[in-house]
Design a protein around this motif. Structure first.
Motif, PDB file in Angstrom:
ATOM      1  N   VAL A 281       0.840  -1.201   0.000  1.00  0.00           N
ATOM      2  CA  VAL A 281       0.000   0.000   0.000  1.00  0.00           C
ATOM      3  C   VAL A 281       0.872   1.248   0.000  1.00  0.00           C
ATOM      4  O   VAL A 281       0.665   2.179  -0.793  1.00  0.00           O
ATOM      5  N   PHE A 282       1.865   1.280   0.870  1.00  0.00           N
ATOM      6  CA  PHE A 282       2.698   2.474   0.971  1.00  0.00           C
ATOM      7  C   PHE A 282       3.735   2.555  -0.146  1.00  0.00           C
ATOM      8  O   PHE A 282       4.189   3.643  -0.494  1.00  0.00           O
ATOM      9  N   HIS A 283       4.078   1.432  -0.700  1.00  0.00           N
ATOM     10  CA  HIS A 283       4.933   1.428  -1.889  1.00  0.00           C
ATOM     11  C   HIS A 283       4.204   2.126  -3.021  1.00  0.00           C
ATOM     12  O   HIS A 283       4.781   2.933  -3.764  1.00  0.00           O
ATOM     13  N   ASP A 284       2.911   1.855  -3.152  1.00  0.00           N
ATOM     14  CA  ASP A 284       2.134   2.505  -4.197  1.00  0.00           C
ATOM     15  C   ASP A 284       1.844   3.965  -3.864  1.00  0.00           C
ATOM     16  O   ASP A 284       1.878   4.829  -4.744  1.00  0.00           O
ATOM     17  N   LEU A 285       1.558   4.242  -2.584  1.00  0.00           N
ATOM     18  CA  LEU A 285       1.285   5.613  -2.178  1.00  0.00           C
ATOM     19  C   LEU A 285       2.485   6.512  -2.442  1.00  0.00           C
ATOM     20  O   LEU A 285       2.345   7.628  -2.962  1.00  0.00           O
ATOM     21  N   LEU A 286       3.685   6.038  -2.111  1.00  0.00           N
ATOM     22  CA  LEU A 286       4.894   6.828  -2.353  1.00  0.00           C
ATOM     23  C   LEU A 286       5.147   7.006  -3.850  1.00  0.00           C
ATOM     24  O   LEU A 286       5.649   8.040  -4.285  1.00  0.00           O
ATOM     25  N   ASN A 287       4.780   6.003  -4.640  1.00  0.00           N
ATOM     26  CA  ASN A 287       4.943   6.129  -6.089  1.00  0.00           C
ATOM     27  C   ASN A 287       3.943   7.091  -6.706  1.00  0.00           C
ATOM     28  O   ASN A 287       4.122   7.521  -7.846  1.00  0.00           O
ATOM     29  N   LEU A 288       2.894   7.439  -5.970  1.00  0.00           N
ATOM     30  CA  LEU A 288       1.948   8.437  -6.447  1.00  0.00           C
ATOM     31  C   LEU A 288       2.473   9.852  -6.251  1.00  0.00           C
ATOM     32  O   LEU A 288       1.970  10.788  -6.864  1.00  0.00           O
ATOM     33  N   THR A 289       3.476  10.017  -5.400  1.00  0.00           N
ATOM     34  CA  THR A 289       4.030  11.346  -5.138  1.00  0.00           C
ATOM     35  C   THR A 289       5.075  11.704  -6.184  1.00  0.00           C
ATOM     36  O   THR A 289       5.683  10.842  -6.797  1.00  0.00           O
ATOM     37  N   ILE A 290       5.268  12.981  -6.369  1.00  0.00           N
ATOM     38  CA  ILE A 290       6.196  13.467  -7.391  1.00  0.00           C
ATOM     39  C   ILE A 290       7.638  13.135  -7.033  1.00  0.00           C
ATOM     40  O   ILE A 290       8.432  12.731  -7.881  1.00  0.00           O
ATOM     41  N   LEU A 291       7.990  13.292  -5.760  1.00  0.00           N
ATOM     42  CA  LEU A 291       9.374  13.080  -5.312  1.00  0.00           C
ATOM     43  C   LEU A 291       9.554  11.768  -4.558  1.00  0.00           C
ATOM     44  O   LEU A 291      10.602  11.548  -3.947  1.00  0.00           O
TER      45      LEU A 291
END
Length: 415
Positions: A281-291
């Protein structure tokens, strides 16, 4: 008669797992492994720079959204919670570091007292125009998809606006996204009333094309063959991993991968399989961010909407090869390790290129100011027919209601 024969527990699990695979994957309890935190001298500077960049970008957006591109300090100070500045650093002090970005001038308030105002310089206004062109034209669909996927990660496809506000800059959402982005897509989003006089944003349409995680999209062939997906892992120099931990990590990577976009209510939260799903879940959430990074406190506030167990952010500490926790700037920032190589983003979003222009201006302005190239000039204003020089440090106006519209970085527990 055949059913009277006693079977071992492992035999029963294997028999049942043949027909119900998910039963088999939950037989392994959560392994108690503690991995030490090791300072990463490559990623720490990335976090330090981005914290100041976030404050600058947010201030530029606030000024840029105003008709004359200017606002008084007491208006800018209301959004301190979104800037991420240290508690002991005044907003005006931060702004004055970059005179090539923010031009200071004074106007009298209702009592005739001069109040500092700030407006964008022509140079930064040009960059801001490029940024808005990207957001509303070139990258419009991409940014819209990021917001959709964020809501799809939640159990009810719903988040309070306050929660989205805390992630706004990281996701690349424009300032006033509610009116300029969301309100123009009534077929996708709806504003809903929440308890305690709050407002939430709900996704109305589920898009199967978007319900593919970053890990699945990168390993499409393996995912189609139902092969267990493994997360990219890397450790900094000086990170000594014990053999026991290496063996556990090797086995953990072999566990079934559960997409963050599917119902995982059948998973036992006390198992490593459930933990792997949380990591996903957080791997995907972080990949949604620009940086590819987020402040840990903003992630912690998503526990309710994401239907996470207690202390779910412990996965960041248990998996330092996937996530790095930076302690720079008086906060904890979670960085996705695989996204960086030698301190540089491997895949840069067009917005990241625009933000680098802000960084260049910040470095230039800070250095020039320290060299005395921007000499502090007295702000002249005439009152009662007299010319006076004023130096106003206050970020408040005496007769103005200064209750912040964003008073805290913390979201209430009702989320």
């Amino acid at each position: 008669m055949m059913f009277r024969q006693r079977r071992s527990f492992s035999d029963v699990v294997s028999f049942v797992a043949h027909f119900h695979p998910f039963v088999h994957i939950q037989k392994r309890n959560l392994v108690n492994v503690k991995l030490k935190w090791v300072k990463d001298t490559v990623l720490d500077p990335v976090v330090s720079h981005s914290l100041q960049l976030k404050a600058t970008c947010t201030l530029v957006s606030l000024l840029g959204s105003n008709p004359d591109f200017s606002l008084p300090i007491y208006c800018l100070a209301r959004y301190r919670g979104q800037l991420g500045l240290p508690p002991d650093l005044k907003v005006s002090t931060f702004i004055r570091r970059y005179p090539n970005i923010f031009q200071e001038f004074y106007r009298p308030d209702s009592r005739g007292t001069p109040v500092p105002w700030y407006k964008l310089t022509p140079e930064v206004l040009e960059i801001y125009t490029q940024e808005m062109r990207l957001v509303y034209e070139d990258c419009y669909v991409d940014i819209l998809n990021r917001l959709q996927k964020l809501l799809m990660l939640t159990k009810e496809r719903l988040l309070p606006l306050q929660a989205i506000d805390q992630l706004r800059w990281d996701l690349g959402l424009p300032y006033d996204y509610e009116n300029k982005l969301v309100a123009k897509r009534p077929e996708l989003f709806a504003f809903v009333k929440l308890p305690h006089e709050r407002v939430g944003l709900k996704l109305l349409v589920w898009d199967d094309c978007l319900a593919v995680s970053h890990l699945e999209s990168r390993n499409l062939k393996l995912a189609q063959k139902n092969v267990e997906l493994a997360f990219p892992i890397g450790f900094p120099r000086g990170f000594g991993l014990k053999r026991k931990c290496m063996e556990w990590l090797h086995e953990w990577q072999k566990l079934p991968y559960t997409s963050p976009y599917v119902d995982a209510s059948h998973l036992d939260p006390r198992t490593d399989v459930s933990e792997k799903r949380i990591v996903g879940v957080f791997h995907d959430l972080l990949n949604l961010t620009i940086l590819r990074k987020l402040e840990r406190k903003n992630v912690s506030n998503l526990r309710g909407p994401l239907a996470m167990p207690q202390k779910f952010t412990k996965v960041f500490e248990r998996h330092p090869g996937i996530f790095y926790i930076s302690k720079k700037g008086g906060t904890q920032t979670v960085v996705l390790r695989e996204a960086y190589y030698r301190g540089e983003l491997i895949e840069k979003h067009p917005l990241a290129d625009i933000w680098e222009k802000y960084v260049s201006m910040m470095e230039e302005g800070f250095l020039d100011r320290s060299r005395g190239l921007y000499k502090k000039e007295g702000m002249e204003s005439s009152f009662d027919g007299k010319r006076s020089v004023y130096e106003c440090e206050s970020e408040t106006e005496s007769d103005c209601n200064l209750l912040s519209e964003y008073e805290s970085d913390e979201i209430s527990k009702e989320l």
